[in-house]
Design an enzyme around this catalytic site. Structure first.
Site, PDB file in Angstrom:
ATOM      1  N   GLY A 137      36.485  86.315  19.853  1.00 31.35           N
ATOM      2  CA  GLY A 137      37.684  86.755  19.142  1.00 31.35           C
ATOM      3  C   GLY A 137      37.686  88.237  18.813  1.00 31.35           C
TER       4      GLY A 137
ATOM      5  N   GLU B 143      39.105  98.265  22.360  1.00 33.04           N
ATOM      6  CA  GLU B 143      38.327  97.053  22.550  1.00 33.04           C
ATOM      7  C   GLU B 143      37.768  97.069  23.967  1.00 33.04           C
ATOM      8  OE1 GLU B 143      40.764  93.514  22.070  1.00 33.04           O
ATOM      9  OE2 GLU B 143      39.195  92.289  22.971  1.00 33.04           O
TER      10      GLU B 143
ATOM     11  N   LYS C 181      18.598  85.735  15.643  1.00 35.01           N
ATOM     12  CA  LYS C 181      17.934  86.368  16.802  1.00 35.01           C
ATOM     13  C   LYS C 181      18.919  86.843  17.881  1.00 35.01           C
ATOM     14  CE  LYS C 181      13.791  86.146  17.293  1.00 35.01           C
ATOM     15  NZ  LYS C 181      12.833  86.938  16.495  1.00 35.01           N
TER      16      LYS C 181
ATOM     17  N   CYS D 217      63.045  81.732  31.584  1.00 34.61           N
ATOM     18  CA  CYS D 217      62.838  82.272  32.931  1.00 34.61           C
ATOM     19  C   CYS D 217      62.954  81.156  33.971  1.00 34.61           C
ATOM     20  CB  CYS D 217      61.523  83.037  32.998  1.00 34.61           C
ATOM     21  SG  CYS D 217      61.571  84.314  34.261  1.00 34.61           S
TER      22      CYS D 217
ATOM     23  N   GLN E 229      66.222  78.940  35.184  1.00 33.33           N
ATOM     24  CA  GLN E 229      66.620  78.766  36.590  1.00 33.33           C
ATOM     25  C   GLN E 229      66.716  77.271  36.935  1.00 33.33           C
ATOM     26  OE1 GLN E 229      63.719  81.111  38.781  1.00 33.33           O
ATOM     27  NE2 GLN E 229      64.538  83.046  38.020  1.00 33.33           N
TER      28      GLN E 229
ATOM     29  N   HIS F  92      62.003  86.803  28.636  1.00 32.58           N
ATOM     30  CA  HIS F  92      60.918  86.150  27.889  1.00 32.58           C
ATOM     31  C   HIS F  92      60.977  86.503  26.401  1.00 32.58           C
ATOM     32  CE1 HIS F  92      58.549  84.697  31.359  1.00 32.58           C
ATOM     33  NE2 HIS F  92      59.142  85.705  31.987  1.00 32.58           N
TER      34      HIS F  92
ATOM     35  N   GLU G  29      59.591  85.061  24.003  1.00 26.56           N
ATOM     36  CA  GLU G  29      58.293  84.827  23.357  1.00 26.56           C
ATOM     37  C   GLU G  29      57.452  86.096  23.251  1.00 26.56           C
ATOM     38  OE1 GLU G  29      59.110  83.975  26.403  1.00 26.56           O
ATOM     39  OE2 GLU G  29      57.412  83.886  27.777  1.00 26.56           O
TER      40      GLU G  29
HETATM   41  N1  GLN Z   1      59.490  82.317  39.658  1.00 28.27           N
HETATM   42  C1  GLN Z   1      60.704  82.750  39.062  1.00 28.27           C
HETATM   43  C2  GLN Z   1      61.126  84.134  39.544  1.00 28.27           C
HETATM   44  O1  GLN Z   1      60.343  84.839  40.105  1.00 28.27           O
HETATM   45  C3  GLN Z   1      60.573  82.741  37.551  1.00 28.27           C
HETATM   46  C4  GLN Z   1      59.488  83.623  37.054  1.00 28.27           C
HETATM   47  C5  GLN Z   1      59.113  83.338  35.613  1.00 28.27           C
HETATM   48  O2  GLN Z   1      59.341  82.264  35.096  1.00 28.27           O
HETATM   49  N2  GLN Z   1      58.470  84.293  34.970  1.00 28.27           N
HETATM   50  O3  GLN Z   1      62.261  84.516  39.367  1.00 28.27           O
END
Ligand code: GLN
Length: 546
Positions: free
Chosen positions: A31, A156, A204, A395, A399, A521, A523
């Site tokens: 960690g 790091e 140790k 993503c 799709q 994304h 996240e």
């Molecule tokens: N494989 C898909 C693309 O290239 C989605 C990529 C992903 O989910 N990051 O568009």
């Protein structure tokens, strides 16, 4: 006169960038990233400007081509760098944006040196690990520091002391410590195992690890000891004596219930105070009020919600690190605990789907590449759509939602993404020309932050509370706009559009309580103190779902 000079010197000292080097010993996975991020958090909470960078000893230029099983998730920065997942921790802890400069690999160091050699910049010289590779490491270590934006740069070093791969980095650290003197500091993280049979903690391995570091010419200033049991005072004294550090510099890092407790644990151990004293810096007490408030909510949830995370790498939690952390942030915000139920995409079929999702209140279909698991993801989405289960597709997940809608609502039975079936006659997800060319291998990959305009009155608008956003991408394929009107006619709406290219960034269903797919994304932008609105509203929808 002398005094004046001293005062001037002290001021200068206060202004210069300090460098903290974090190495690890005994074993990997202790960690280091969390300790570095926790220290940085405490220093930032004192009003200092701090950044963290990670040097990885592998030869890949970046982790872009690594399988998630090898490396866990790839974390993408605003500037489109594909980096180690530790950078995700840095951003989640610090609310500071990282960039390519925050993650350097051995491959990149060598690539820079070799390109320079080809350009004739070392003419007449033999190019060697020392000094050329070590010089390039040193240059990269100081890149962020030299921008003048940071009081402290934490570096790091990946890997474990004693690895062959780490040697050039340790040599660079040794030289930098020699050159920077009091402007630098070395922290070494080790492990103190507990022998159950003897009821004893063993020092140790720590002693051996510090010896190994000494052999590389580095004397650590501070030792952080990872342990599963409280360290007793005699043990700390023993480590201090045998490893040439003061007793205050032996810091305990005991197992925590959540990584987000670690900054407070480090504060209790006075890691930040010891660091500042050694760097001869003064600052205010850290203000951890907001952080503590988050933990308060985290530890006192009013209910538990279960959300299925559908993906290919569900056996490896690290593959979906940022999504799981976003759940934690959004959960606390909603005063609930989010239990992520990992569902293997290939297990989902029309026969198993109802059973697999019988106990979850929401479904998230994860990002991914390649064909495996696609049909299962599509089936999960059909189930969410038809049963009004809150759905978030990220993503590849977005799709798949588009493909599912095309097949089952528009009646285009062979609709597909050309990534998976280039021959399909209904290319609803297709490769778009003219996208930004950032990297060799990435090629036409859309990487990094792109703007998106949100259409007023949509679910996306309600979620974000604004019509202009910017989110990070990592993909090649896109919604095919030739089908847009057909989709909109049947109720799947494009609610977010890239203003420069008309690419569809968000789709949603108006007839469904919460069904949204995003090409980007979210996240990657969720942090402890700024949970991402998409996750917050998704968890809220799940929590309200009876
Ligand atoms: N494989 C898909 C693309 O290239 C989605 C990529 C992903 O989910 N990051 O568009």
């Amino acid at each position: 006169m002398r005094d004046e000079h001293f005062v001037f010197d002290k001021k200068l000292l206060q202004m210069q960038t300090r460098y903290i080097f974090v190495t690890g010993g005994v074993t990997s996975s202790l960690g280091k990233g969390i300790i570095s991020a926790s220290l940085a958090k405490l220093l930032r909470a004192r009003g200092l400007s701090v950044t963290i960078q990670k040097f990885d000893p592998y030869i890949n230029i970046d982790p872009d081509t690594l399988n998630p099983f090898e490396h866990g998730e790839c974390y993408v920065t605003e500037d489109g760098a594909v980096t180690d997942l530790d950078l995700g921790h840095y951003e989640r802890f610090l609310d500071v944006r990282t960039s390519q400069a925050n993650n350097i690999t051995t491959g990149r160091i060598y690539q820079n040196v070799i390109s320079r050699e080809r350009r004739g910049e070392y003419l007449g010289k033999t190019v060697q690990v020392i000094p050329h590779i070590t010089d390039e490491i040193k240059r990269n270590v100081q890149l962020l520091g030299k921008t003048g934006k940071y009081d402290i740069v934490i570096t790091e070093i990946g890997g474990t002391v004693g690895d062959i791969e780490s040697l050039p980095y340790l040599e660079a650290v040794r030289q930098l410590r020699w050159e920077l003197g009091e402007l630098s500091l070395s922290i070494h993280l080790t492990y103190v195992p507990y022998l159950a049979a003897a009821h004893e903690l063993k020092t140790k391995p720590t002693q051996r690890s510090v010896k190994a570091l000494n052999e590389q010419g580095i004397q650590p200033d501070i030792l952080v000891l990872r342990t599963e049991h409280e360290l007793y005072p005699e043990l700390r004294e023993k480590v201090a004596l045998f490893c040439n550090v003061s007793k205050e510099s032996v810091i305990q890092s005991i197992d925590a219930k959540t990584i987000y407790q670690v900054p407070l644990m480090m504060q209790e151990e006075k890691l930040d105070e010891v660091v500042l004293a050694k760097l001869r810096m003064k600052s205010d007490k850290p203000d951890m009020t907001a952080w503590t408030a988050f933990l308060e909510k985290y530890f006192n949830p009013q209910k538990t919600v279960r959300i299925a995370l559908v993906g290919k790498y569900v056996k490896l939690q690290d593959a979906y690190k940022s999504i799981l952390e976003s759940f934690v942030h959004a959960g606390a915000e909603n005063h609930c605990k989010v239990e992520a139920v990992m569902v293997q995409a290939e297990d989902i079929t029309p026969e198993t789907v109802a059973e697999l999702f019988s106990e979850v209140g929401g479904i998230l279909v994860a990002p991914g590449f390649g064909e495996r698991g696609i049909e299962g993801k599509i089936e999960a989405i059909r189930y969410a759509r038809e049963n009004n289960i809150p759905f978030l597709g990220i993503c590849l997940g977005m799709q798949c939602a588009v493909v599912e809608f095309a097949r089952n609502v528009l009646g285009l039975k062979d609709a597909h993404s050309t990534e998976i079936n280039p021959q399909t006659s209904h290319k609803v997800i297709d490769f778009m020309e003219g996208q930004k060319n950032i990297q060799d291998i990435g090629g036409t990959m859309r990487l990094g932050a792109y703007p998106c305009n949100i259409i007023s009155g949509t679910l996306a608008h309600k979620i974000y509370g604004t019509t202009q956003i910017s989110e990070r991408h990592r993909h090649r394929y896109e919604f095919n706009n030739e089908y847009l009107s057909a989709f909109e006619e049947k109720g799947m709406r494009a609610s977010g559009i890239n203003p420069n290219s008309d690419l569809v960034e968000i789709v949603e269903l108006s007839s469904h309580p919460f069904f949204i797919g995003v090409q980007f994304h979210p996240e990657l932008r969720s942090t402890v103190l700024n949970p991402h609105p998409l996750f917050v509203k998704f968890v809220e929808a799940v929590s309200n779902n009876p």
